[in-house]
Design an enzyme around this catalytic site. Sequence first.
Site, short mmCIF file in Angstrom:
data_model
loop_
_atom_site.label_atom_id
_atom_site.label_comp_id
_atom_site.label_asym_id
_atom_site.label_seq_id
_atom_site.Cartn_x
_atom_site.Cartn_y
_atom_site.Cartn_z
N CYS A 252 0.76 -1.27 -0.04
CA CYS A 252 -0.01 0.01 -0.04
C CYS A 252 0.87 1.22 -0.02
O CYS A 252 1.35 1.83 0.88
CB CYS A 252 -0.97 0.15 1.23
SG CYS A 252 -1.97 1.41 1.22
N CYS B 220 -0.58 4.16 2.05
CA CYS B 220 -0.62 4.01 3.43
C CYS B 220 0.85 4.43 3.94
O CYS B 220 1.27 4.87 5.21
CB CYS B 220 -0.74 2.66 3.81
SG CYS B 220 -2.57 2.17 3.48
N ASP B 221 1.94 3.79 3.33
CA ASP B 221 3.28 3.23 4.05
C ASP B 221 4.30 4.25 3.11
O ASP B 221 5.24 4.49 3.78
CB ASP B 221 3.77 2.18 3.94
CG ASP B 221 2.94 0.87 4.54
OD1 ASP B 221 2.01 1.52 5.72
OD2 ASP B 221 2.79 -0.10 4.35
#
Length: 523
Positions: A352, A355-356
């Site tokens: 992701c 997200c990261d």
Amino acid sequence: MFLDQSTLSQLGSVMTNIKLPIRLEATLDDSKRSTQMREMLQQTAALSDLVTFTEVLGKGANDGESTVRTPSFAIVREGAPEVAVRFAGLPMGEEFTSFVLALVQVGGHPVRADQEVLDAAAAIDQPHEFVTYMSLTCQNCPTVVQALNALAVLNSGITHTAVEGGANQAEIQKLGIKSVPTIFMDGKLFGQGRMDLAQIISKLDTSSDAKRAERLNQLAPFDVLVVGGGPAGATAAIYSARKGLRVAMAGERVGGQVLDTATIENLAVTKSVTGPGLAGELEVSMRHYGVEILSGLIATKLHEQDSSGLFAVDFGDATLRAKQVIIATGARYRTTGVPGEDDYRNRGVSFCPHCDGPLFKGKPVAVIGGGNSAIEAAIDLAGLATHVTVVEMMPELKADDVLQKKLNSLPNTTVITSAKVSAVKGDGTEVTALEYTDADGKTQSVNVNGIFVQIGLIPNSEWVSDILHLNRGGIVVDEQLMTSLPGVFAAGDVTDTPFKQVVVALGAGAKAAISAFDYSIRL
């Protein structure tokens, strides 16, 4: 003005749900983030007579040993017992909704959840201190932050702090966090990835699973059981319920893979929508039409019809029965399977980028894959990482030309084609390199600290492989989306039909429901 007038107007409208006095208690310094936080909290407090703003010093703040992160703030409901949740960082972006929900819930607005979950939350008899590390671009983080905030509101023995990684880099690096959301409980790792309130309680109270299975086993048979809660499953449940049928949607999470999608721009009815936003709308619609939503369940086996004409689906120790079943269990990320990938998952290997990605600011990263998702990820990461290397097995990228042109226009990106990934390397704590075999068969290495795998999806169909016909893992369906077992239908990414798109899944869910209803009335 930190919050614009439009945002303040919407926030003020929501804050009418505050029923009890609360205070915004901030621990600040002279930094720019503190100045912004002070202004945001003062603006918020000015919207309601029930909200006050105050600044306090953390314990030991003057000697450099503060136990309270700076800048941070708590939303506190005074009384006995006191209720509070804390944000270390500015809760903007994906987390602004978490901030708004915390305001109204600490202020007395009820937490929305099944009564069974609310009772289980209140029954936790051991105190716990939770800390969630998140990023403001992570679609999965708000679910965790909101769940733990709600748990702290429901149970005075629980405390929760949401820590924004970008504002607390030293802490993130010290703990070696490479993926968000990451949850600590009482100083020890509790979990990583999306978890809702029911899943967190289940992990805290192992007996809750047995209690839930017992309750589910006692449910009367449904007219239609939809297995899976993504766009296809949710739409199938809605269309079935609109026929006046008793319908249940049983799946791991409402929204499915769409929850991991930042923005969807190919729906004809709207210019764009976030994945979590679409999932939320689907849940609202299901509840509106009376669908019984049973989340946190993973199907393990499908049984043929019994003598009474009912199908059965096992979810671990629980079994649900229905006259008809619609399977929409979607797909999951495909992995490379190379040595080191599993060892460094959530420690540098991620699926992701939204997200990261912020955790790799100022570091070199690699993206594996050459399709649209991979190139979109590379473009996003180029704004954060020092360098982005795209590694693709095929001789050329498969992404749309417009994406390839954008990628090639960026100064800190490199594309390597005809490269077969062979290993993920690390120092035992974090990723240090990605190895691949080039077109000449020679082993090459690129030094990176993050690797984002974007190489497609695998249908979640293993649990029916012994009873339904599959094609390369996808469930085989006919023109009416019926499977090889009459009375069982399938839709979405779990099938062998082409074009894995959200808009296609929505239509397929509707078609499966209509086909199932048509089949039932012709029996």
